[in-house]
Write a protein that holds these residues in place. Structure first.
Motif, PDB file in Angstrom:
ATOM      1  N   GLU A   3      39.451 -15.218  17.234  1.00  0.00           N
ATOM      2  CA  GLU A   3      40.110 -15.795  15.939  1.00  0.00           C
ATOM      3  C   GLU A   3      39.336 -16.929  15.234  1.00  0.00           C
ATOM      4  O   GLU A   3      38.373 -17.451  15.700  1.00  0.00           O
ATOM      5  CB  GLU A   3      41.527 -16.392  16.151  1.00  0.00           C
ATOM      6  N   VAL A  13      44.024 -17.490  13.589  1.00  0.00           N
ATOM      7  CA  VAL A  13      44.233 -16.286  13.129  1.00  0.00           C
ATOM      8  C   VAL A  13      43.080 -14.896  13.443  1.00  0.00           C
ATOM      9  O   VAL A  13      41.735 -15.434  13.399  1.00  0.00           O
ATOM     10  CB  VAL A  13      44.798 -16.107  11.615  1.00  0.00           C
ATOM     11  N   THR A  14      43.462 -13.746  13.456  1.00  0.00           N
ATOM     12  CA  THR A  14      42.439 -12.857  13.404  1.00  0.00           C
ATOM     13  C   THR A  14      41.805 -12.585  12.133  1.00  0.00           C
ATOM     14  O   THR A  14      42.231 -12.747  11.224  1.00  0.00           O
ATOM     15  CB  THR A  14      42.815 -11.487  14.062  1.00  0.00           C
ATOM     16  N   LEU A  43      50.017  -4.628  14.753  1.00  0.00           N
ATOM     17  CA  LEU A  43      50.215  -5.555  16.077  1.00  0.00           C
ATOM     18  C   LEU A  43      49.555  -5.106  17.394  1.00  0.00           C
ATOM     19  O   LEU A  43      48.999  -5.814  18.086  1.00  0.00           O
ATOM     20  CB  LEU A  43      51.726  -5.871  16.382  1.00  0.00           C
ATOM     21  N   THR A  48      46.975 -10.815  14.319  1.00  0.00           N
ATOM     22  CA  THR A  48      47.881 -12.084  14.170  1.00  0.00           C
ATOM     23  C   THR A  48      48.088 -12.704  13.067  1.00  0.00           C
ATOM     24  O   THR A  48      48.694 -13.797  12.926  1.00  0.00           O
ATOM     25  CB  THR A  48      47.278 -13.153  15.247  1.00  0.00           C
ATOM     26  N   GLU A  74      55.195 -10.316  20.163  1.00  0.00           N
ATOM     27  CA  GLU A  74      54.063 -11.054  19.629  1.00  0.00           C
ATOM     28  C   GLU A  74      54.674 -12.120  18.494  1.00  0.00           C
ATOM     29  O   GLU A  74      55.813 -11.656  18.046  1.00  0.00           O
ATOM     30  CB  GLU A  74      53.042 -10.174  18.686  1.00  0.00           C
ATOM     31  N   PRO A  76      52.995 -13.275  15.329  1.00  0.00           N
ATOM     32  CA  PRO A  76      51.874 -13.509  14.600  1.00  0.00           C
ATOM     33  C   PRO A  76      52.168 -14.651  13.460  1.00  0.00           C
ATOM     34  O   PRO A  76      53.440 -14.990  12.960  1.00  0.00           O
ATOM     35  CB  PRO A  76      51.709 -12.237  13.794  1.00  0.00           C
ATOM     36  N   THR A  77      51.292 -15.374  12.833  1.00  0.00           N
ATOM     37  CA  THR A  77      51.415 -16.051  11.561  1.00  0.00           C
ATOM     38  C   THR A  77      51.739 -15.044  10.316  1.00  0.00           C
ATOM     39  O   THR A  77      51.203 -14.214  10.252  1.00  0.00           O
ATOM     40  CB  THR A  77      50.286 -16.871  11.275  1.00  0.00           C
TER      41      THR A  77
END
Length: 327
Positions: A3, A13-14, A43, A48, A74, A76-77
């Protein structure tokens, strides 16, 4: 995927996220089940970071994200955008009362008390010269309606002006081998200011996938049909502002430099991610296979000096004259 930190937000984040304009509107007909499958695929692939907007399908994209996340563990943002619901879309409309109304609607659509990240959605340039707009965002943050805010810009100069405001923690901008000016004038400055850079339109509306040629046609409801000359919104959002035939030829030239086991889309995403100031890139897709391929680009080795040189040469030979002076 390893990330990257999204500027000063503290979100990790990815490097490859998912843009959800396509599952909302303006890319032809996309069924809700198809849209859900795309979100699940993202996902499943470990993404993310999801990017959406309140006008994508009049809130459809936000609501679908909420539905899918309710089924998953999950978290995620999720970044959304506000401002384009204004009609007419004028700088004077970017008031606290209007932004509060938009933010409240997105909170309801996404089924959250506090939005992770709200971005002004490509506002008129004059908005960047209205401190009261950014003070309004500060007020919404103080009220707990959003955790962080940023901007989505059309032009490099808008991004440079936006990051003069202390509260702006992210800038979303178009950047790819067909739109190279941000590397000249913006990325280093964003890194110096610890501003997260979110790259949108990375594949130039499909030109940089190799799947679009000069003769490819699109459905009536696809922006690649109805926004060729900027009839609906900034023309730079469609094919990154490059004429379809020119872009298709340039893409063919560029593809010759991609390794045999790397798609043009992966080559393009790797080119973007080789710029360290980029926090995440958000290609959109409804194909689980393409989403997985996009994610794999983050694991590729950096491109060689020769490959970066080829991207520069193709840009200068075919594309620069159409875009460099505009965005």
């Amino acid at each position: 995927m390893d990330e990257r930190t999204l500027g000063s937000t503290g979100f990790d984040v990815t490097p490859v996220g998912l843009g959800t304009w396509e599952i909302g509107s303006d890319w032809g007909e996309v069924g809700e089940e198809e849209a859900r499958e795309a979100l699940h695929a993202a996902l499943d692939a470990g993404i993310t970071f999801l990017d959406t907007a309140d006008v994508y399908g009049d809130g459809r994209s936000e609501r679908l994200i909420a539905e899918v996340l309710a089924e998953r563990e999950e978290s995620p943002t999720v970044a959304t955008k506000a401002g384009r619901r204004l009609d007419p879309h004028l700088a004077s409309g970017y008031t606290e009362s209007n932004l509060r109304r938009f933010v409240e609607r997105s909170r309801e659509n996404l089924e959250v008390d506090t939005l992770d990240l709200v971005q002004l959605h490509c506002p008129p340039t004059d908005v960047y010269y209205r401190p009261e707009t950014f003070a309004a965002l500060d007020a919404l943050k103080e009220d707990g309606l959003l955790d962080h805010y940023g901007v989505s810009v059309e032009r490099v100069e808008e991004g440079l002006k936006a990051i003069e405001y202390d509260g702006v923690e992210t800038v979303q901008i178009i950047f790819n081998p067909f739109r190279q000016r941000p590397a000249e004038r913006f990325l280093d400055r964003a890194a110096e200011e610890d501003v997260g850079v979110i790259v949108r339109v990375p594949l130039a509306s499909g030109l940089l996938t190799g799947a679009v040629d000069a003769e490819t046609s699109f459905p009536e409801s696809d922006h690649r049909n109805f926004n060729r000359e900027g009839e609906a919104f900034d023309v730079g959002e469609t094919f990154a502002g490059v004429p379809q035939d020119v872009g298709a030829h340039a893409a063919d030239e560029l593809e010759a430099y991609a390794p045999a086991d790397v798609t043009l889309a992966q080559f393009t995403l790797r080119w973007i991610l080789d710029h360290d100031a980029v926090s995440t890139v958000i290609p959109g897709s409804t194909s689980p296979e393409h989403i997985e391929e996009n994610v794999e680009a983050a694991e590729l080795a950096p491109l060689s000096h020769r490959q970066h040189g080829a991207a520069r040469d193709v840009y200068e030979a075919y594309v620069k004259e159409y875009v460099h002076h505009r965005w």
